[in-house]
Design an enzyme around this catalytic site. Structure first.
Site, PDB file in Angstrom:
ATOM      1  N   ALA A  30       0.860  -1.184   0.000  1.00 35.13           N
ATOM      2  CA  ALA A  30       0.000   0.000   0.000  1.00 35.13           C
ATOM      3  C   ALA A  30       0.896   1.234   0.000  1.00 35.13           C
ATOM      4  CB  ALA A  30      -0.882  -0.011   1.237  1.00 35.13           C
ATOM      5  N   GLU A  63       4.085  -5.324   7.213  1.00 32.81           N
ATOM      6  CA  GLU A  63       3.231  -4.360   7.922  1.00 32.81           C
ATOM      7  C   GLU A  63       3.620  -4.212   9.380  1.00 32.81           C
ATOM      8  OE1 GLU A  63       2.184  -6.568   5.708  1.00 32.81           O
ATOM      9  OE2 GLU A  63       0.576  -5.744   4.464  1.00 32.81           O
TER      10      GLU A  63
HETATM   11  N1  CO8 Z   1       4.538   3.330  -0.575  1.00 30.67           N
HETATM   12  C1  CO8 Z   1       4.941   4.496  -1.096  1.00 30.67           C
HETATM   13  N2  CO8 Z   1       6.137   4.668  -1.702  1.00 30.67           N
HETATM   14  C2  CO8 Z   1       6.945   3.603  -1.777  1.00 30.67           C
HETATM   15  C3  CO8 Z   1       6.583   2.338  -1.251  1.00 30.67           C
HETATM   16  C4  CO8 Z   1       5.308   2.215  -0.629  1.00 30.67           C
HETATM   17  N3  CO8 Z   1       4.859   1.055  -0.144  1.00 30.67           N
HETATM   18  N4  CO8 Z   1       7.607   1.473  -1.459  1.00 30.67           N
HETATM   19  C5  CO8 Z   1       8.568   2.182  -2.103  1.00 30.67           C
HETATM   20  N5  CO8 Z   1       8.167   3.456  -2.287  1.00 30.67           N
HETATM   21  C6  CO8 Z   1       8.904   4.540  -2.936  1.00 30.67           C
HETATM   22  C7  CO8 Z   1      10.048   5.030  -2.055  1.00 30.67           C
HETATM   23  O1  CO8 Z   1       9.574   5.949  -1.101  1.00 30.67           O
HETATM   24  C8  CO8 Z   1      10.956   5.656  -3.072  1.00 30.67           C
HETATM   25  O2  CO8 Z   1      10.440   6.912  -3.421  1.00 30.67           O
HETATM   26  P1  CO8 Z   1      11.441   8.188  -3.598  1.00 30.67           P
HETATM   27  O3  CO8 Z   1      12.331   7.801  -4.746  1.00 30.67           O
HETATM   28  O4  CO8 Z   1      10.504   9.309  -3.911  1.00 30.67           O
HETATM   29  O5  CO8 Z   1      12.168   8.309  -2.329  1.00 30.67           O
HETATM   30  C9  CO8 Z   1      10.808   4.747  -4.295  1.00 30.67           C
HETATM   31  O6  CO8 Z   1       9.582   4.058  -4.092  1.00 30.67           O
HETATM   32  C10 CO8 Z   1      11.909   3.712  -4.408  1.00 30.67           C
HETATM   33  O7  CO8 Z   1      12.002   3.030  -3.181  1.00 30.67           O
HETATM   34  P2  CO8 Z   1      13.355   2.906  -2.327  1.00 30.67           P
HETATM   35  O8  CO8 Z   1      14.266   4.061  -2.623  1.00 30.67           O
HETATM   36  O9  CO8 Z   1      13.001   2.660  -0.910  1.00 30.67           O
HETATM   37  O10 CO8 Z   1      13.985   1.603  -3.010  1.00 30.67           O
HETATM   38  P3  CO8 Z   1      14.927   0.532  -2.328  1.00 30.67           P
HETATM   39  O11 CO8 Z   1      15.375  -0.353  -3.428  1.00 30.67           O
HETATM   40  O12 CO8 Z   1      15.953   1.179  -1.481  1.00 30.67           O
HETATM   41  O13 CO8 Z   1      13.967  -0.298  -1.325  1.00 30.67           O
HETATM   42  C11 CO8 Z   1      11.963  -1.469  -0.702  1.00 30.67           C
HETATM   43  C12 CO8 Z   1      12.897  -1.039  -1.856  1.00 30.67           C
HETATM   44  C13 CO8 Z   1      12.691  -2.473   0.198  1.00 30.67           C
HETATM   45  C14 CO8 Z   1      10.760  -2.126  -1.371  1.00 30.67           C
HETATM   46  C15 CO8 Z   1      11.526  -0.241   0.128  1.00 30.67           C
HETATM   47  O14 CO8 Z   1      11.076   0.760  -0.779  1.00 30.67           O
HETATM   48  C16 CO8 Z   1      10.431  -0.540   1.100  1.00 30.67           C
HETATM   49  O15 CO8 Z   1      10.687  -1.097   2.155  1.00 30.67           O
HETATM   50  N6  CO8 Z   1       9.183  -0.133   0.769  1.00 30.67           N
HETATM   51  C17 CO8 Z   1       8.049  -0.283   1.653  1.00 30.67           C
HETATM   52  C18 CO8 Z   1       7.547  -1.707   1.667  1.00 30.67           C
HETATM   53  C19 CO8 Z   1       6.415  -1.876   2.644  1.00 30.67           C
HETATM   54  O16 CO8 Z   1       6.539  -1.672   3.833  1.00 30.67           O
HETATM   55  N7  CO8 Z   1       5.246  -2.291   2.124  1.00 30.67           N
HETATM   56  C20 CO8 Z   1       4.066  -2.560   2.939  1.00 30.67           C
HETATM   57  C21 CO8 Z   1       3.188  -1.366   2.959  1.00 30.67           C
HETATM   58  S1  CO8 Z   1       1.832  -1.562   4.062  1.00 30.67           S
HETATM   59  C22 CO8 Z   1       0.728  -2.503   3.205  1.00 30.67           C
HETATM   60  O17 CO8 Z   1       0.942  -2.933   2.100  1.00 30.67           O
HETATM   61  C23 CO8 Z   1      -0.549  -2.754   3.930  1.00 30.67           C
HETATM   62  C24 CO8 Z   1      -1.640  -3.354   3.008  1.00 30.67           C
HETATM   63  C25 CO8 Z   1      -2.940  -3.354   3.719  1.00 30.67           C
HETATM   64  C26 CO8 Z   1      -3.456  -1.957   3.910  1.00 30.67           C
HETATM   65  C27 CO8 Z   1      -4.716  -1.951   4.646  1.00 30.67           C
HETATM   66  C28 CO8 Z   1      -5.377  -0.564   4.599  1.00 30.67           C
HETATM   67  C29 CO8 Z   1      -5.300   0.205   5.812  1.00 30.67           C
END
Ligand code: CO8
Length: 263
Positions: A66, A134
């Protein structure tokens, strides 16, 4: 259908929906979830589409979860609305009549893994990573992950993944039954399309019946499931596809299925 966060294509009975926010690693925002729901409705309404593939834009991610920017702004009520919107789209995905394959080409985290779990099966590139992180955000999975992951890979494996939030490789995901096949990155879509093409050539009535009875059958005891299978078998026998399939075998030719019930 106006799509800003997804790409949509359909060719030879196979539709592909591509999550298309590569700058955010295809993170799921509210608009994308609404578009996903719309695109699934359009696929369901098109009788010519026999298989659906879901994948992500770019080389890094299927869906990195998300959109945390949106999540961070949510109060409890908005969070509930967001989760309901996501679950609506994901439940629709799981109930599609046609087979759905997730082609996971990179990160499938949080909501990304939860989308893959709602597909019929998953093919993954060797660089794919799966996880439900999460817990690291102080949350629990909200798009069905606590339920579908434990049903698919077993409660203990699901607990370890959900309690630690760790990522697992495509190969590990295959070992626990989350992924059917791991391919080189460059080969992923070709492998997925090969399987999609094989399924698209089968009878639509039988495919639909098989999917429904498998999905409903795992929720009930074996005897009830087998009764449901008898009904599904009878439904297939009433189809032109069954007539065509059995006749083609006897005539030593390839069956051509139309997917209609006998009038
Ligand atoms: N949301 C928004 N932006 C994101 C997300 C995300 N989930 N993941 C990555 N991005 C963005 C980063 O912020 C970054 O943006 P910017 O270049 O503007 O800084 C760009 O994508 C590239 O990401 P990274 O620079 O972080 O890339 P890396 O290769 O260093 O890392 C990762 C990749 C490991 C995937 C890292 O980006 C990460 O940990 N992302 C978050 C993953 C995460 O925690 N996902 C779970 C989210 S919660 C969820 O899915 C709940 C679902 C149920 C919701 C229920 C409703 C309430």
């Amino acid at each position: 259908m106006e799509l800003k966060n997804l790409l949509f294509s359909a060719e030879a009975g196979i539709a592909t929906i591509t999550f298309n926010r590569p700058k955010s690693l295809n993170a799921l925002n509210g608009d994308l979830l609404g578009e996903l729901s719309q695109a699934l409705d359009a696929v369901s309404a098109d009788e010519n589409i026999r298989v659906l593939i879901l994948t992500g834009s770019g080389e890094k991610a299927f869906v990195a979860g998300a959109d945390i920017n949106e999540l961070a702004q949510c109060n409890a009520l908005q969070g509930k609305w967001f989760a309901a919107k996501g679950q609506n789209a994901i439940n629709k995905l799981q109930s599609m009549d046609i087979p759905v394959i997730a082609a996971v080409n990179g990160y499938a985290l949080g909501g990304g893994s939860e989308i893959a779990l709602a597909c019929d099966f998953v093919y993954a590139s060797e660089n794919a990573l799966f996880g439900l992180p999460e817990i690291t955000l102080g949350l629990v999975p909200g798009f069905g992950g606590t339920q579908r992951l434990s049903r698919l890979v077993g409660i203990n494996m699901a607990k370890e993944m959900i309690f630690t939030g760790k990522m697992i490789s495509a190969q590990e995901a295959k070992e626990i039954g989350l992924v059917n096949k791991v391919t080189a990155s460059a080969d992923l879509m070709a492998e997925v399309k090969k399987t999609a093409t094989a399924m698209a050539a089968k009878g639509k009535v039988a495919l639909r019946a098989a999917k429904q009875v498998i999905n409903a059958g795992v929720q009930v005891d074996l005897a009830t499931g087998c009764k449901m299978e008898v009904d599904a078998f009878a439904l297939c026998m009433a189809s032109e596809d069954a007539k065509e399939g059995t006749t083609a075998f006897l005539e030593k030719r390839k069956a051509v299925f139309k997917g209609t019930l006998m009038g």
